[in-house]
Design a protein around this motif. Sequence first.
Motif, PDB file in Angstrom:
ATOM      1  N   PRO A   7      67.559  34.996 116.189  1.00  0.00           N
ATOM      2  CA  PRO A   7      66.677  35.474 115.117  1.00  0.00           C
ATOM      3  C   PRO A   7      67.509  35.810 113.884  1.00  0.00           C
ATOM      4  CG  PRO A   7      66.083  36.491 117.198  1.00  0.00           C
ATOM      5  CD  PRO A   7      67.373  35.749 117.435  1.00  0.00           C
ATOM      6  N   GLN A   8      66.962  35.489 112.705  1.00  0.00           N
ATOM      7  CA  GLN A   8      67.777  35.698 111.504  1.00  0.00           C
ATOM      8  C   GLN A   8      66.997  36.021 110.240  1.00  0.00           C
ATOM      9  OE1 GLN A   8      69.940  32.043 111.266  1.00  0.00           O
ATOM     10  NE2 GLN A   8      68.117  30.756 111.138  1.00  0.00           N
ATOM     11  N   THR A   9      65.688  36.255 110.347  1.00  0.00           N
ATOM     12  CA  THR A   9      64.914  36.576 109.149  1.00  0.00           C
ATOM     13  C   THR A   9      65.406  37.876 108.541  1.00  0.00           C
ATOM     14  OG1 THR A   9      62.947  35.424 109.949  1.00  0.00           O
ATOM     15  CG2 THR A   9      62.604  37.091 108.254  1.00  0.00           C
ATOM     16  N   ASP A  10      65.753  37.841 107.275  1.00  0.00           N
ATOM     17  CA  ASP A  10      66.195  39.036 106.558  1.00  0.00           C
ATOM     18  C   ASP A  10      65.052  40.031 106.484  1.00  0.00           C
ATOM     19  OD1 ASP A  10      68.234  40.322 104.558  1.00  0.00           O
ATOM     20  OD2 ASP A  10      66.289  40.341 103.522  1.00  0.00           O
ATOM     21  N   VAL A  11      65.362  41.304 106.725  1.00  0.00           N
ATOM     22  CA  VAL A  11      64.303  42.312 106.816  1.00  0.00           C
ATOM     23  C   VAL A  11      63.520  42.443 105.510  1.00  0.00           C
ATOM     24  CG1 VAL A  11      65.746  44.297 106.176  1.00  0.00           C
ATOM     25  CG2 VAL A  11      63.775  44.610 107.697  1.00  0.00           C
ATOM     26  N   ARG A  12      64.156  42.242 104.378  1.00  0.00           N
ATOM     27  CA  ARG A  12      63.435  42.353 103.100  1.00  0.00           C
ATOM     28  C   ARG A  12      62.417  41.226 102.942  1.00  0.00           C
ATOM     29  NH1 ARG A  12      68.294  44.437 102.852  1.00  0.00           N
ATOM     30  NH2 ARG A  12      69.230  42.377 102.996  1.00  0.00           N
ATOM     31  N   LYS A  13      62.805  40.043 103.381  1.00  0.00           N
ATOM     32  CA  LYS A  13      61.875  38.908 103.338  1.00  0.00           C
ATOM     33  C   LYS A  13      60.706  39.143 104.285  1.00  0.00           C
ATOM     34  CE  LYS A  13      61.692  33.874 104.019  1.00  0.00           C
ATOM     35  NZ  LYS A  13      62.493  32.670 104.400  1.00  0.00           N
ATOM     36  N   GLY A  14      61.008  39.650 105.479  1.00  0.00           N
ATOM     37  CA  GLY A  14      59.961  39.925 106.454  1.00  0.00           C
ATOM     38  C   GLY A  14      58.997  40.997 105.975  1.00  0.00           C
ATOM     39  N   ILE A  15      59.527  42.044 105.357  1.00  0.00           N
ATOM     40  CA  ILE A  15      58.679  43.107 104.815  1.00  0.00           C
ATOM     41  C   ILE A  15      57.757  42.547 103.742  1.00  0.00           C
ATOM     42  CG2 ILE A  15      58.718  45.184 103.367  1.00  0.00           C
ATOM     43  CD1 ILE A  15      61.216  46.051 104.959  1.00  0.00           C
ATOM     44  N   GLY A  16      58.295  41.669 102.898  1.00  0.00           N
ATOM     45  CA  GLY A  16      57.478  41.057 101.846  1.00  0.00           C
ATOM     46  C   GLY A  16      56.294  40.299 102.428  1.00  0.00           C
ATOM     47  N   LYS A  17      56.525  39.585 103.528  1.00  0.00           N
ATOM     48  CA  LYS A  17      55.438  38.832 104.161  1.00  0.00           C
ATOM     49  C   LYS A  17      54.399  39.768 104.765  1.00  0.00           C
ATOM     50  CE  LYS A  17      57.971  34.559 105.140  1.00  0.00           C
ATOM     51  NZ  LYS A  17      58.394  33.598 106.197  1.00  0.00           N
ATOM     52  N   PHE A  18      54.875  40.877 105.333  1.00  0.00           N
ATOM     53  CA  PHE A  18      53.912  41.819 105.912  1.00  0.00           C
ATOM     54  C   PHE A  18      53.057  42.465 104.826  1.00  0.00           C
ATOM     55  CE2 PHE A  18      52.508  46.080 106.846  1.00  0.00           C
ATOM     56  CZ  PHE A  18      51.778  45.870 108.010  1.00  0.00           C
ATOM     57  N   VAL A  19      53.691  42.919 103.765  1.00  0.00           N
ATOM     58  CA  VAL A  19      52.937  43.587 102.698  1.00  0.00           C
ATOM     59  C   VAL A  19      51.926  42.632 102.071  1.00  0.00           C
ATOM     60  CG1 VAL A  19      53.098  44.710 100.431  1.00  0.00           C
ATOM     61  CG2 VAL A  19      54.747  45.290 102.246  1.00  0.00           C
ATOM     62  N   ALA A  20      52.310  41.365 101.903  1.00  0.00           N
ATOM     63  CA  ALA A  20      51.371  40.363 101.374  1.00  0.00           C
ATOM     64  C   ALA A  20      50.185  40.198 102.315  1.00  0.00           C
ATOM     65  CB  ALA A  20      52.089  39.031 101.168  1.00  0.00           C
ATOM     66  N   TRP A  21      50.464  40.152 103.633  1.00  0.00           N
ATOM     67  CA  TRP A  21      49.362  40.051 104.608  1.00  0.00           C
ATOM     68  C   TRP A  21      48.474  41.288 104.545  1.00  0.00           C
ATOM     69  CZ3 TRP A  21      48.508  43.584 108.568  1.00  0.00           C
ATOM     70  CH2 TRP A  21      47.399  43.287 109.373  1.00  0.00           C
ATOM     71  N   TYR A  22      49.083  42.464 104.475  1.00  0.00           N
ATOM     72  CA  TYR A  22      48.323  43.715 104.469  1.00  0.00           C
ATOM     73  C   TYR A  22      47.388  43.762 103.268  1.00  0.00           C
ATOM     74  CZ  TYR A  22      47.291  48.710 104.740  1.00  0.00           C
ATOM     75  OH  TYR A  22      46.636  49.925 104.829  1.00  0.00           O
ATOM     76  N   ARG A  23      47.915  43.418 102.102  1.00  0.00           N
ATOM     77  CA  ARG A  23      47.099  43.427 100.882  1.00  0.00           C
ATOM     78  C   ARG A  23      45.925  42.457 101.005  1.00  0.00           C
ATOM     79  NH1 ARG A  23      48.970  45.866  96.309  1.00  0.00           N
ATOM     80  NH2 ARG A  23      51.173  46.488  96.168  1.00  0.00           N
ATOM     81  N   ASP A  24      46.193  41.295 101.566  1.00  0.00           N
ATOM     82  CA  ASP A  24      45.135  40.283 101.701  1.00  0.00           C
ATOM     83  C   ASP A  24      44.093  40.713 102.727  1.00  0.00           C
ATOM     84  OD1 ASP A  24      44.052  37.472 101.358  1.00  0.00           O
ATOM     85  OD2 ASP A  24      44.533  37.441 103.491  1.00  0.00           O
ATOM     86  N   TYR A  25      44.558  41.205 103.894  1.00  0.00           N
ATOM     87  CA  TYR A  25      43.644  41.540 104.981  1.00  0.00           C
ATOM     88  C   TYR A  25      42.747  42.731 104.631  1.00  0.00           C
ATOM     89  CZ  TYR A  25      41.969  42.483 109.712  1.00  0.00           C
ATOM     90  OH  TYR A  25      41.176  42.692 110.817  1.00  0.00           O
ATOM     91  N   TYR A  26      43.311  43.713 103.953  1.00  0.00           N
ATOM     92  CA  TYR A  26      42.552  44.907 103.624  1.00  0.00           C
ATOM     93  C   TYR A  26      42.029  44.919 102.181  1.00  0.00           C
ATOM     94  CZ  TYR A  26      43.970  46.811 108.111  1.00  0.00           C
ATOM     95  OH  TYR A  26      44.141  47.001 109.469  1.00  0.00           O
ATOM     96  N   GLY A  27      42.296  43.846 101.454  1.00  0.00           N
ATOM     97  CA  GLY A  27      41.779  43.746 100.091  1.00  0.00           C
ATOM     98  C   GLY A  27      42.319  44.805  99.164  1.00  0.00           C
ATOM     99  N   VAL A  28      43.616  45.121  99.305  1.00  0.00           N
ATOM    100  CA  VAL A  28      44.234  46.180  98.507  1.00  0.00           C
ATOM    101  C   VAL A  28      44.879  45.590  97.256  1.00  0.00           C
ATOM    102  CG1 VAL A  28      45.903  48.065  98.488  1.00  0.00           C
ATOM    103  CG2 VAL A  28      44.694  47.502 100.599  1.00  0.00           C
TER     104      VAL A  28
END
Length: 337
Positions: free
Chosen positions: A316-337
């Motif tokens: 595994p090698q995904t940089d944590v900052r890149k991974g966090i960015g993907k999560f926050v983008a998903w969160y904003r989309d899923y919850y309409g924030v």
Amino acid sequence: MRTVLITGSAGFIGYHLAQLLLDEGFRVVGYDGMTDYYDVRLKERRHQMLLQNANFTCAQGMLEDFDTLHTLAMREEPDVIVHLAAQAGVRYSLENPRAYVDANLVGAFNVMECARELGVDHLLMASTSSVYGANTEMPFDEREKCDTQLTLYAATKKANEAMAHSYAHLWNLPTTMFRFFTVYGPWGRPDMALFKFTRGILEGTPIDIYNNGEMFRDFTYVTDLVRAIRLLIDKAPVRPETPDDIPEWDSLSPAAPWRVANIGNSDTVKLMDFVTAIESECGREAVKNFMPMQKGDVPATYADATLLRELTGYTPQTDVRKGIGKFVAWYRDYYGV
């Protein structure tokens, strides 16, 4: 077409693994209890997406309900079982310990009984980095002795490893245990730090930071994790003829077709750097509530992923900052924030 039975298929990791296997042409059978430990709507949505694929079927039932699980397993006759379902959460084990005994001990036994009766090609079962407990030598190595678990959750997972070893020995059942290290990513659980921190920052509510921020974690992005599981499916352990047949880097048992493998990034990130990265992605500063270390928690985790790399060629090698960015983008989309 190979069939894989995934317990916990509506869960965070189970959903991602099922999606990967479906994309690779497997037939996937899901089994999930849909408990209300967190928002059931999130679990239902994951299953709805998986059901868009004709090669995915699922059943609802608790791990403790042997008859329901057994009926499904005997009907579908999977080649491989990946056991991910469990009562998760370190802190919740202080509040409701019985749930861990029921799901993680009785439930795991039921899964192993189905695997034994079917004679599956490979049984893979989720453990956790929490089994390392009070160990301090890092990075954590699968060959270390780890008998100092600090929570009942961790103790049930260590018990699962021992139970699975006995079944592997007695019934020649190829079994791989994998120890997860702080998994995160889109569709994550609401009780996990990244989810709680993101929600708090975006809502402007305080976030709890334990041990005054002096904590380190080996964060593993979820798609890296399920890729590792996918590769391990094809690496079923074989009982060695003699101990000399076991490579020095391998955790393979000398008495059974059984091994345990870390799945982690082989890196440590300070909790405050993790928070800073989430603040950057959210575009605002967190209201921080610094707190002492929580009972049963550990100050640091760090995986030695040598065995995973030697077996699969993958790390595994995904940089944590890149991974966090993907999560926050998903969160904003899923919850309409």
